[in-house]
Scaffold this active site. Structure first.
Site, PDB file in Angstrom:
ATOM      1  CG  HIS A   1      -1.702  -1.223   1.416  1.00  0.00           C
ATOM      2  ND1 HIS A   1      -2.924  -1.462   0.859  1.00  0.00           N
ATOM      3  CD2 HIS A   1      -1.372  -2.343   2.122  1.00  0.00           C
ATOM      4  CE1 HIS A   1      -3.348  -2.675   1.220  1.00  0.00           C
ATOM      5  NE2 HIS A   1      -2.415  -3.235   1.976  1.00  0.00           N
TER       6      HIS A   1
ATOM      7  CB  SER B   1      14.143  22.140 -15.374  1.00  0.00           C
ATOM      8  OG  SER B   1      13.412  23.339 -15.469  1.00  0.00           O
TER       9      SER B   1
ATOM     10  CE  LYS C   1      12.611  18.960 -11.257  1.00  0.00           C
ATOM     11  NZ  LYS C   1      11.440  19.421 -12.003  1.00  0.00           N
TER      12      LYS C   1
ATOM     13  CD  GLU D   1       9.472  11.933 -15.892  1.00  0.00           C
ATOM     14  OE1 GLU D   1       8.497  12.637 -15.639  1.00  0.00           O
ATOM     15  OE2 GLU D   1      10.605  12.392 -16.071  1.00  0.00           O
TER      16      GLU D   1
END
Ligand code: ARG
Length: 462
Positions: free
Chosen positions: A156, A277, A283, A290
């Site tokens: 969970h 970024s 970043k 992804e």
């Protein structure tokens, strides 16, 4: 320009219809399989004395030349001819004249296209399986270095019990092994020979389909000519296996994206596989993971698209089936691309072992070990679970961990607690206790690693 089938028509095809009908743009990819299939077919026709030796020789030489000339760019496909099969046949007739027209004896484009796609998918399955083996080997290498790298295991998305990095990655090894085996099984149904079914009914010529299958190393021959030309189950099955690979790649990527986040900080993705970024200078983004996660949608889409295309097609061949190629080509490329980027990226991942260990020290991951300790002393597990739960509640209220309790405090919850409880709930002893087959203890994981190394070497040989 007269089409292959043009003789019964009195008007030439509308340009828009011609363009709409054409599959050349994407099926040109099948040129080598088309030639391979034709070479086998012509050889069989020769063996059966349907063509003379000289005819077979002429056609064979010309087909080999055509292949070489396509590859050097000397021969360029003509978009006026609707597909790869027509283009190659036209090249053949241009080269050797009338004899070339005999190649299509006892064959139709319907069985031809089915064969080409089967040959293509079969080769691609081998390539994908090789990549899967490389991926599994990379996982195993990381496992071997990390059988004692303690980290939290989750259920969970809550810290649940102590495991190791080796054990965590071992789960993915099992998934990719299943993917490999699914493809092996699928290949049995991909390599069924459709050739000889002709348009749909078979042929009056005295062909030997077993011979053609032998030449192409296909272990079996399709037993119903209508099924041979209308079956695309093998494409759907391949797409389903590819979808499952993407599912596993996507789950893994999701974990890596989480682990690379500031909140987890379990891994660092190498600069070579990260992006930055354009506005936030700090970043470092895990774009590759992804993209792999994102591309799963695209492969599932291909599976869904072909399932839908096929679902109400009456027997036998229908032109709808031309829509099988782009989805499967795209899915194969996508899976290969994802595996190609994942393998080197995985080899360069850095693990923040300290953060993994720190994460284990908070969250009562050893609460089950307390219950197991009591169960070992003869306390029924349900009761032991309750006592351990009460201890967790007490610790939470007093901002303590289970390891920080005194023996007296333990005894307040159950009189039979002994000094050995402290030893049983350290991360390492918790880990080592899960020593049955498939458990997370270092020795249990090492045993599975050996089993899997053997599995890899056996599958490499075959
Ligand atoms: N381009 C076609 C396909 O991909 C080849 C088969 C054509 N057969 C036919 N009867 N028109 O399905």
């Amino acid at each position: 320009m007269q089409q292959l089938w043009g003789s019964r028509f009195s008007k030439s095809q509308d340009e828009i219809a011609k363009a709409f009908n054409s599959s050349l743009e994407f099926d040109c990819k099948l040129y080598s399989q088309d030639i391979q299939g034709s070479l086998a077919h012509v050889k069989m026709l020769g063996c059966q004395k349907i063509l003379t030796e000289t005819e077979v020789e002429k056609i064979t030489t010309a087909l080999n030349e055509i292949k070489a000339e396509i590859e050097t760019g000397k021969l360029v496909f003509n978009p006026d001819f609707e597909d790869i099969h027509t283009n190659i046949e036209k090249f053949l007739v241009e080269k050797i004249g009338e004899v070339g027209k005999k190649l299509h004896t006892a064959r139709s484009r319907n069985d031809q296209v089915a064969l080409d796609l089967r040959l293509f998918i079969s080769e691609e399955i081998d390539k994908i399986q090789n990549k899967l083996l490389q991926l599994i080997e990379t996982f195993i290498k990381i496992q071997k270095e990390n059988t004692e790298t303690i980290m939290p295991g989750y259920t969970h998305m809550q810290r649940a019990q102590i495991v190791t990095l080796a054990h965590y990655f071992g789960a993915y090894v099992e998934m990719f092994k299943r993917d490999f085996e699914r493809l092996s099984d699928c290949k049995k149904r991909v390599t069924i020979l459709p050739l000889g079914a002709c348009a749909l009914a078979g042929t009056p010529h005295n062909i030997d389909r077993t011979k053609t299958a032998e030449i192409l190393h296909f272990p079996s021959v399709g037993l119903n000519s209508m099924d041979c030309v209308s079956d695309r189950d093998f494409v759907i099955e391949s797409l389903s296996d590819l979808s499952m690979i993407m599912l596993h790649l996507s789950r893994f990527s999701e974990e890596m994206i989480l682990w690379a986040s500031f909140e987890f900080k379990f891994i660092e993705v190498d600069d070579r596989f990260s992006t930055g970024s354009s506005i936030m200078p700090q970043k470092k983004n895990p774009d590759m993971f992804e993209l792999i996660r994102g591309k799963s949608g695209r492969v599932y889409g291909s599976l869904l698209s072909l399932l839908t295309t096929m679902k109400s097609l009456p027997l036998a061949y229908n032109k709808d089936m031309q829509e099988d190629k782009e989805p499967v080509f795209d899915a194969i490329k996508t899976v290969k691309d994802c595996l190609s980027v994942l393998i080197p990226m995985l080899e360069t991942l850095k693990y923040n072992k300290e953060n993994m260990l720190n994460a284990v020290n908070k969250g009562f991951l050893n609460a089950t070990d307390v219950a197991d300790y009591l169960a070992n002393k003869g306390v029924p597990f349900r009761e032991a679970h309750q006592i351990s739960g009460n201890l967790v509640k007490f610790c939470e209220e007093h901002h303590l961990t289970l390891n920080e309790l005194s023996l007296e405090q333990f005894k307040e919850f159950y009189a039979d607690f002994d000094l050995d409880i402290f030893d049983k709930i350290t991360p390492m002893s918790s880990l080592k206790s899960k020593n049955s087959l498939g458990g997370c203890a270092p020795d249990a994981v090492k045993a599975v690693i050996s089993i899997n190394e053997k599995w890899v070497s056996e599958n490499k040989k075959s």
